[in-house]
Design an enzyme around this catalytic site. Structure first.
Site, PDB file in Angstrom:
ATOM      1  CG  LEU A  95      -1.826  -1.201   1.408  1.00 48.00           C
ATOM      2  CD1 LEU A  95      -2.901  -0.898   2.446  1.00 48.00           C
ATOM      3  CD2 LEU A  95      -2.466  -1.634   0.106  1.00 48.00           C
ATOM      4  N   GLY A 140       0.947  -5.179   1.367  1.00 51.10           N
ATOM      5  CA  GLY A 140      -0.095  -5.179   0.338  1.00 51.10           C
ATOM      6  C   GLY A 140       0.347  -5.849  -0.954  1.00 51.10           C
ATOM      7  CG  ASN A 164       6.398  -5.350   5.806  1.00 54.75           C
ATOM      8  OD1 ASN A 164       5.341  -5.357   5.196  1.00 54.75           O
ATOM      9  ND2 ASN A 164       7.320  -4.415   5.621  1.00 54.75           N
ATOM     10  CD  GLU A 165       0.668  -5.651   6.560  1.00 56.31           C
ATOM     11  OE1 GLU A 165       1.398  -6.616   6.856  1.00 56.31           O
ATOM     12  OE2 GLU A 165      -0.011  -5.611   5.518  1.00 56.31           O
TER      13      GLU A 165
HETATM   14  C1  LIG Z   1      -7.558  -2.584  17.639  1.00 59.61           C
HETATM   15  C2  LIG Z   1      -7.001  -3.112  16.321  1.00 59.61           C
HETATM   16  C3  LIG Z   1      -7.644  -2.443  15.167  1.00 59.61           C
HETATM   17  C4  LIG Z   1      -7.049  -2.933  13.896  1.00 59.61           C
HETATM   18  C5  LIG Z   1      -7.556  -2.148  12.761  1.00 59.61           C
HETATM   19  C6  LIG Z   1      -6.734  -2.394  11.534  1.00 59.61           C
HETATM   20  C7  LIG Z   1      -6.958  -1.315  10.585  1.00 59.61           C
HETATM   21  C8  LIG Z   1      -5.929  -1.344   9.465  1.00 59.61           C
HETATM   22  C9  LIG Z   1      -4.607  -0.761   9.832  1.00 59.61           C
HETATM   23  C10 LIG Z   1      -3.748  -0.378   8.680  1.00 59.61           C
HETATM   24  C11 LIG Z   1      -3.524  -1.453   7.704  1.00 59.61           C
HETATM   25  C12 LIG Z   1      -2.559  -1.057   6.672  1.00 59.61           C
HETATM   26  C13 LIG Z   1      -2.045  -2.227   5.916  1.00 59.61           C
HETATM   27  C14 LIG Z   1      -0.810  -1.832   5.200  1.00 59.61           C
HETATM   28  C15 LIG Z   1      -0.306  -2.510   4.221  1.00 59.61           C
HETATM   29  C16 LIG Z   1       0.901  -2.070   3.481  1.00 59.61           C
HETATM   30  O1  LIG Z   1       1.133  -2.530   2.397  1.00 59.61           O
HETATM   31  S1  LIG Z   1       1.934  -0.890   4.172  1.00 59.61           S
HETATM   32  C17 LIG Z   1       3.326  -0.742   3.087  1.00 59.61           C
HETATM   33  C18 LIG Z   1       4.376  -1.720   3.465  1.00 59.61           C
HETATM   34  N1  LIG Z   1       5.510  -1.611   2.551  1.00 59.61           N
HETATM   35  C19 LIG Z   1       6.757  -1.615   2.935  1.00 59.61           C
HETATM   36  O2  LIG Z   1       7.076  -1.736   4.099  1.00 59.61           O
HETATM   37  C20 LIG Z   1       7.802  -1.444   1.860  1.00 59.61           C
HETATM   38  C21 LIG Z   1       8.612  -0.221   2.059  1.00 59.61           C
HETATM   39  N2  LIG Z   1       9.572  -0.054   0.974  1.00 59.61           N
HETATM   40  C22 LIG Z   1      10.727  -0.730   0.933  1.00 59.61           C
HETATM   41  O3  LIG Z   1      11.059  -1.529   1.766  1.00 59.61           O
HETATM   42  C23 LIG Z   1      11.604  -0.425  -0.248  1.00 59.61           C
HETATM   43  O4  LIG Z   1      11.194   0.774  -0.819  1.00 59.61           O
HETATM   44  C24 LIG Z   1      11.601  -1.535  -1.326  1.00 59.61           C
HETATM   45  C25 LIG Z   1      10.213  -1.900  -1.758  1.00 59.61           C
HETATM   46  C26 LIG Z   1      12.341  -2.767  -0.793  1.00 59.61           C
HETATM   47  C27 LIG Z   1      12.355  -1.020  -2.587  1.00 59.61           C
HETATM   48  O5  LIG Z   1      13.629  -0.579  -2.225  1.00 59.61           O
HETATM   49  P1  LIG Z   1      14.441   0.377  -3.218  1.00 59.61           P
HETATM   50  O6  LIG Z   1      14.349  -0.135  -4.596  1.00 59.61           O
HETATM   51  O7  LIG Z   1      15.791   0.549  -2.586  1.00 59.61           O
HETATM   52  O8  LIG Z   1      13.636   1.740  -3.225  1.00 59.61           O
HETATM   53  P2  LIG Z   1      13.582   2.872  -2.079  1.00 59.61           P
HETATM   54  O9  LIG Z   1      14.714   3.812  -2.294  1.00 59.61           O
HETATM   55  O10 LIG Z   1      13.457   2.270  -0.738  1.00 59.61           O
HETATM   56  O11 LIG Z   1      12.190   3.583  -2.402  1.00 59.61           O
HETATM   57  C28 LIG Z   1      12.051   4.458  -3.506  1.00 59.61           C
HETATM   58  C29 LIG Z   1      11.030   5.510  -3.151  1.00 59.61           C
HETATM   59  O12 LIG Z   1       9.764   4.866  -2.936  1.00 59.61           O
HETATM   60  C30 LIG Z   1       9.255   5.212  -1.642  1.00 59.61           C
HETATM   61  N3  LIG Z   1       8.466   4.085  -1.140  1.00 59.61           N
HETATM   62  C31 LIG Z   1       8.896   2.864  -0.872  1.00 59.61           C
HETATM   63  N4  LIG Z   1       7.882   2.092  -0.459  1.00 59.61           N
HETATM   64  C32 LIG Z   1       6.773   2.856  -0.448  1.00 59.61           C
HETATM   65  C33 LIG Z   1       5.393   2.634  -0.111  1.00 59.61           C
HETATM   66  N5  LIG Z   1       4.938   1.465   0.296  1.00 59.61           N
HETATM   67  N6  LIG Z   1       4.561   3.666  -0.225  1.00 59.61           N
HETATM   68  C34 LIG Z   1       4.972   4.888  -0.647  1.00 59.61           C
HETATM   69  N7  LIG Z   1       6.272   5.148  -0.979  1.00 59.61           N
HETATM   70  C35 LIG Z   1       7.155   4.150  -0.887  1.00 59.61           C
HETATM   71  C36 LIG Z   1      10.499   5.486  -0.817  1.00 59.61           C
HETATM   72  O13 LIG Z   1      10.211   6.258   0.299  1.00 59.61           O
HETATM   73  C37 LIG Z   1      11.358   6.208  -1.834  1.00 59.61           C
HETATM   74  O14 LIG Z   1      10.860   7.530  -1.934  1.00 59.61           O
HETATM   75  P3  LIG Z   1      11.840   8.784  -2.223  1.00 59.61           P
HETATM   76  O15 LIG Z   1      12.785   8.844  -1.029  1.00 59.61           O
HETATM   77  O16 LIG Z   1      10.942   9.969  -2.300  1.00 59.61           O
HETATM   78  O17 LIG Z   1      12.536   8.448  -3.500  1.00 59.61           O
END
Ligand SMILES: CCCCCCCCCCCCC/C=C/C(=O)SCCNC(=O)CCNC(=O)[C@H](O)C(C)(C)COP(=O)(O)OP(=O)(O)OC[C@H]1O[C@@H](n2cnc3c(N)ncnc32)[C@H](O)[C@@H]1OP(=O)(O)O
Length: 289
Positions: A95, A140, A164-165
């Site tokens: 996400l 996601g 990994n949330e």
């Molecule tokens: C009482 C209980 C109640 C419970 C109620 C529950 C309600 C629900 C709660 C909420 C539920 C939410 C569920 C969420 C699901 C998700 O999917 S959260 C997202 C999880 N994703 C990650 O952790 C991945 C993060 N990213 C990375 O690890 C790395 O970026 C990568 C994918 C391994 C790629 O690495 P690399 O190629 O080295 O690129 P980067 O330099 O790291 O990234 C480039 C730019 O992209 C940005 N970015 C990365 N990931 C995301 C993302 N997921 N969203 C938006 N942006 C992202 C990163 O910041 C970089 O940006 P810039 O610095 O601007 O270039």
């Protein structure tokens, strides 16, 4: 019914975005963030995620993806879809964190409805979905893969997959959890979800998160051969079986969709959760510099 109504809303949203479709000999259509190579004679389409830099599931991406998927669903000639990333290395970063950080409640609600819609559409699709995971796929991104009927992952130890949330200080919602439990079993899911574990391909295979691990350059040919195997099964029996296996879980979300949106909005709006997301985003930035 609820799905159809939500689909209409998304189609309207799509036209609001003013995206023009490029049709190339009726075999290839693309919007900005999703490319579809459609082989109508074979009944197979390859959907490539292309939302740089990391295929995060932004609201615009979700809208475009759902429109492309609906086009295929509405054309009875298509029986199978291979889902993959246009950018090998990252399947999807999950996400889009920027959709869940620093926005207002109405935006959170709109975003969460689209996330639910993506999951429901993929999970309940009548088509055969084969996922060619050619890169890292956290949270996601992993969920998207989990909706598919068969998952093939590239054998590259740099790539990981999992939910990994909890590492971000957030919680995988019950339907993410249910989809995961149904794939890997309760104990593995409980352990992996609490720790927010991401697994390299060999471990993901051992746990059943993916069905096959193949050399990186064979992911797409393998996906095609798996698809051929699934296409040999009569659609009606496969579809009825899929529906029998999946309907109860999907219905569980459908019947509490609005409550799930409200839960998400109030959870994500909490100061403590916004702080956790801020910290995580900073960590991502620091990793670069
Ligand atoms: C009482 C209980 C109640 C419970 C109620 C529950 C309600 C629900 C709660 C909420 C539920 C939410 C569920 C969420 C699901 C998700 O999917 S959260 C997202 C999880 N994703 C990650 O952790 C991945 C993060 N990213 C990375 O690890 C790395 O970026 C990568 C994918 C391994 C790629 O690495 P690399 O190629 O080295 O690129 P980067 O330099 O790291 O990234 C480039 C730019 O992209 C940005 N970015 C990365 N990931 C995301 C993302 N997921 N969203 C938006 N942006 C992202 C990163 O910041 C970089 O940006 P810039 O610095 O601007 O270039």
């Amino acid at each position: 019914m609820a799905l159809a109504a939500a689909g209409r809303v998304l189609l309207q949203a799509g036209s609001r975005l003013g995206r023009r479709e490029v049709v190339d000999g009726a075999r290839r259509f693309a919007n900005k963030r999703v490319e579809v190579e459609a082989d109508e004679a074979a009944g197979i389409a390859v959907m490539k995620l292309k939302n740089p830099p990391v295929n995060s599931l932004s609201l615009e991406f979700l809208t475009e993806f759902l429109i492309s998927l609906e086009k295929l669903e509405n054309n009875k000639n298509f029986r199978g879809v291979i889902l993959t990333s246009e950018r090998p290395g990252v399947f999807s970063a999950g996400l889009d964190l920027m959709e869940m950080y620093g926005r207002n409640p109405a935006h959170y609600a709109e975003y969460w409805r689209a996330v639910q819609e993506l999951w429901l559409r993929l999970y309940l699709s009548n088509m055969i979905l084969v996922c060619a995971i050619n890169g890292t796929s956290p949270a996601g991104g992993c969920l998207m893969a989990l909706t598919c009927d068969h998952r093939i992952m590239a054998d590259n130890p740099k790539y990981t997959i999992g939910l990994n949330e909890s590492q971000l200080g957030i919680v995988a919602p019950f339907w993410f959890k249910d989809n995961f439990v149904n794939t890997v079993g309760y104990r593995t899911a409980e352990h992996a979800l609490q720790l927010g574990l991401l697994f390299p391909p060999a471990e993901a295979l051992k746990l059943g998160i993916v069905d096959e691990v193949v050399p990186e350059d064979q992911v797409h040919s393998k996906a095609q051969s798996v698809m051929a195997q699934w296409m040999a099964i009569p659609d009606h029996s496969r579809q009825l079986t899929k529906n029998m296996m999946r309907k109860a879980m999907a219905d569980n979300l459908i019947k509490q969709r609005e409550a799930d949106i409200q839960n998400f909005v109030s959870f994500i709006s909490r100061d403590s959760i916004q702080k956790s997301l801020h910290t995580y985003l900073e960590k991502l930035k620091q990793k670069k510099g």
